[in-house]
Design an enzyme around this catalytic site. Structure first.
Site, PDB file in Angstrom:
ATOM      1  CG  HIS A  28      -1.819   0.984   1.128  1.00  0.00           C
ATOM      2  ND1 HIS A  28      -1.582   2.202   1.889  1.00  0.00           N
ATOM      3  CD2 HIS A  28      -2.961   1.100   0.798  1.00  0.00           C
ATOM      4  CE1 HIS A  28      -2.589   3.217   1.975  1.00  0.00           C
ATOM      5  NE2 HIS A  28      -3.668   2.568   1.118  1.00  0.00           N
ATOM      6  CB  CYS A  86      -4.688  18.067 -16.320  1.00  0.00           C
ATOM      7  SG  CYS A  86      -6.359  17.808 -15.667  1.00  0.00           S
TER       8      CYS A  86
END
Lengths: 528, 528
Positions: free
Chosen positions: A112, A488
């Site tokens: 993680h 973007c």
């Protein structure tokens, strides 16, 4: 890739062995990015106190912190901090975003911590076996040394080393052969390269890396300091008009200065402001203590505040009351933001000779009716401002395209806007049905079993998300031939994705400042 | 629509004024559905103690309950309950799903309670101004009467009336003129009508309404009783193989009986079992008390259990570790489910003359590689079972199509499966970027301002979601001409959506039992 190979390339051009285009084509854009992270100043010569796995590149130094709350508090005070934890999970996401670097005792490349660190661009050292964290004491041991919250630490996510103290860091810079090669590359690319920043400091870094405008200023980032956050909370929690108007007044003043400074820094280049995007509850207090403090500061009963928090809570905030939905249901937020943008544009236009090029875009739209609703209000405010009477301020209005439905309905939406800006992060999340924050629990297994060719949050998924983007560009341009197209999301800084976007004929890409050189080079290599 | 108008239609056909097809075409399918909810037995003649707004139709009676936890506990014991609250919010979703009916003091047609009640098909009376809830005392006042948790109450969501006590309810039935008209309609429709059920009781109801198979049996619903939930929790929380194997053994036994009974009830008709879908944390304890109880029952330390719960928590569970991702990362869950399905099929095949038609489908896929991974394991288990040696059991394998990417990649996926089943709920959520559970906070404003033509969770969004479905059908059939196509989301019970699906040439639709007659009629009216 070393700086030496760049120098050798420049020498070959000087010796007329290579053309400039050959030199540009021979540089490995992926490896170039390794030169673009902060690194330890080589003169330091310090000895690491421990080593782990460097799972996200770059060096970082700052104050030791153990919780997401403390990291957010330090960040708000402008301090750098290193989040030190046994391992990370979904509850640590906010802390990881607020921290400058991350250090964990457990986990590897696909843990993680590793996945989120790479996504958020934070240096991370994981799996330091000699690290133990004692949350009760707010301290940790690294080997035989003890650190308390607030002590200084440096990590190097490129080689996995951990150092006591705050070592000096070298910021990456462009110059010499790298500058020369990038200069050549600018001559042979069609798409512009912009950057995703909100602060003057980051804007200056991006300019030094060759950014040609701001493609994404996340307006909500302007509320991260404690007094602004309190003003924002006052607005969100206000129950009557008077209270709300007072809170909004203060917020407009804060932001006007920010926008004016940003427009001046980018004088003559486009600055794209994205309207408020996250759900409001993300700005409200969480822990017991913070709730009590906020209630006291705002003069609210704790019970009433808790009730309000419960009402604003969401099960799936990523798919919740955010983006354009906020602009429609809280029109005063839209109004406050537009007031500040327009006042900032006026102030900047009065002190600079170049025109102020303002772009405003609305996020998370799925229908043309949403866009029409917002555009009507924005146009009225722009007209009222009188700013367009001279040509010192230019204004354009656009929309993020970041939901599958927006891609499908691009033909309708394009008729209402001057530009599309594809948000590849949210578009990837919704197209795949994956929450980026929650993905690490299964993404590691997926990578081991070869389920995905590559991580779609790093390289655009050409066969799925890519088809939606191509479809939206085609439908959008068919309906509005003057439509400008930008990208973007995180993908806009990845070489493989950049090649794909260049093939679609986008007008610009916008990435984080350290990715700007990679984009300049890759787009030059990709021209049709 | 009254029963009388159905009788008049039948009379006209008998008198040869109308053809059967004219009769079928003249019945209003939308109004037919009003005849298909439980209603108060007219003989009761009770007086309402209060009235509010009937925001979700049908009558319900049960025990008064005030919290989601109590509602879940009662449901697990097979008791009906009425959830009584001041107003509902996201924290109440689970309670609303567990309750038989919902009663609120505040809110109207587009309130959170109203929207969620209609989505989940629960009768709901909202905005009862004489209702006050005292959570501390676990009691409420309705007018001048006081009710405590466990007292009996009846509500009628069709007219907004509230009654003390449990009044007798009439279950809707098909017979007389309605049965005649529906019989005629069956002759003139192409697509089959199946139902979404998991229990023998619901399956029998659906059969009485004319269902021709089960299109969606949500396998996780078989774990809702307390002892099964405990066994499931033991499996989810087990840390070693031995513990896990023991837990799985118990779970297989439970389910084998369930499947066998379901297959026998539907003898000779297809029964589609959807593999485990929700994230595992949805099955774990939440409140303090429940966590303590679970730790004690499983012999775990409370601290260790809390740690495990933290690790499984998700920020956006709708986009998290669920569906096919579970089958891939916890292969023992897939194995356990397949064992039970196959043992159930064997048991049923030994006691009935009709063949057992088993369909298994995997939810939430976004890539063909995921489907291939699961299919390989499922095929191996089916082959090992030896069940296919006779023709007493037939087996087919398919996938839900409920993510935009699955629609785009339908050509790849179709080559791995026998059928597609479109899940319009999740497909609508991801295409629009809307969490159904969180939508009520802005959906009311959207409806007021006319942003959406209609609620996409009720009637399929033809221009967005509909395009994805049409594209997936086209690509899927091109790659696999024998591909069967079904629809199993909420939209499959909505007349406008059914007409759209009929136009796409689907092979079957699957809806809740009470919607089966509406689907039979609408599909007959829609044939090309």
């Amino acid at each position: 890739m070393r700086r030496q190979s760049l120098e050798a390339a420049v020498d070959r051009v000087k010796a007329k062995v290579w053309t400039k285009q050959t030199a540009v084509s021979r540089v490995d854009a992926g490896r170039l990015s390794l030169l673009l992270h902060p690194s330890l100043k080589s003169s330091e010569g310090a000895s690491p106190i421990a080593t782990g796995l460097g799972v996200a590149p770059g060096a970082a130094s700052g104050l030791v912190t153990f919780t997401a709350e403390d990291a957010a508090r330090l960040r708000a005070r402008g301090k750098h901090c290193i989040l030190v934890v046994t391992e990370t999970g979904p509850a640590d996401i906010e802390g990881m975003k607020a921290a400058t670097g991350i250090l964990t005792a457990r986990g590897g490349m696909t843990s993680h911590a590793g996945v989120i660190a790479r996504i958020t661009g934070k240096p991370c050292v994981a799996g330091v076996r000699t690290l133990t964290v004692d949350l009760a004491e707010m301290s940790c041991r690294i080997g035989d040394r003890e650190f308390h919250a607030g002590d200084r630490l440096t990590i190097d996510g490129s080689d996995g080393c951990v150092y006591a103290g705050m070592l000096a860091l070298a910021q990456p810079h462009i110059g010499g052969a790298m500058g020369t090669v990038l200069g050549w590359s600018d001559a042979s690319r069609k798409a512009a390269v912009r950057t995703n920043v909100e602060t003057v400091e980051s804007a200056k870094t991006a300019l030094s890396f060759g950014a040609e405008g701001i493609g994404l200023a996340r307006s909500e980032h302007m509320f991260f300091s404690p007094e602004r956050m309190l003003a924002l909370r006052r607005m969100i929690l206000s129950e009557d008009e008077e209270d709300r108007s007072r809170a909004i007044g203060g917020l407009v003043d804060f932001q006007t200065g920010d926008y004016s400074a940003l427009f001046s820094t980018m004088a003559g280049m486009p600055v794209n402001v994205r309207l408020f995007d996250p759900p409001l509850h993300e700005f409200l207090p969480r822990g017991e203590e913070e709730i009590d403090d906020t209630a006291a500061s705002l003069g609210l009963a704790v019970r009433a505040l808790r009730l309000r928090l419960e009402r604003l809570a969401e099960i799936n905030p990523m798919l919740g009351h955010r983006g354009v939905r906020l602009a429609i249901t809280y029109p005063e937020i839209l109004q406050m933001q537009m007031q500040a943008v327009l006042a900032g544009a006026r102030a900047a236009s009065e002190t600079q000779s170049e025109p102020v090029l303002v772009e405003v875009m609305v996020p998370f739209v799925s229908t043309a009716t949403e866009v029409a609703f917002v555009r009507e209000r924005v146009d009225a405010m722009v007209a009222n401002s009188g700013l367009l009477r001279s040509d010192r301020v230019q204004f354009s209005f656009g929309t993020m395209i970041e939901l599958p439905r927006a891609c499908l309905r691009a033909g309708d939406i394009a008729q209402m806007v001057d530009f599309f800006s594809f948000g590849t992060n949210d578009l990837t999340q919704t197209t795949f049905g994956i929450s980026r924050d929650d993905a690490p629990t299964f993404l590691a297994a997926y990578q081991r079993k070869g389920i995905y060719d590559s991580d779609p949050f790093v390289s655009v998924d050409e066969k799925g998300v890519g088809e939606l983007i191509a479809m939206a560009i085609e439908r959008g341009r068919a309906a509005n031939p003057r439509l400008k197209i930008g990208i973007c999301g995180e993908n806009a800084g990845d070489p493989a994705s950049l090649r794909f976007f260049a093939g679609l004929g986008v007008d610009y890409v916008s990435c984080s400042p350290y990715r700007v050189p990679v984009a300049r080079l890759t787009l030059a290599q990709s021209r049709g």
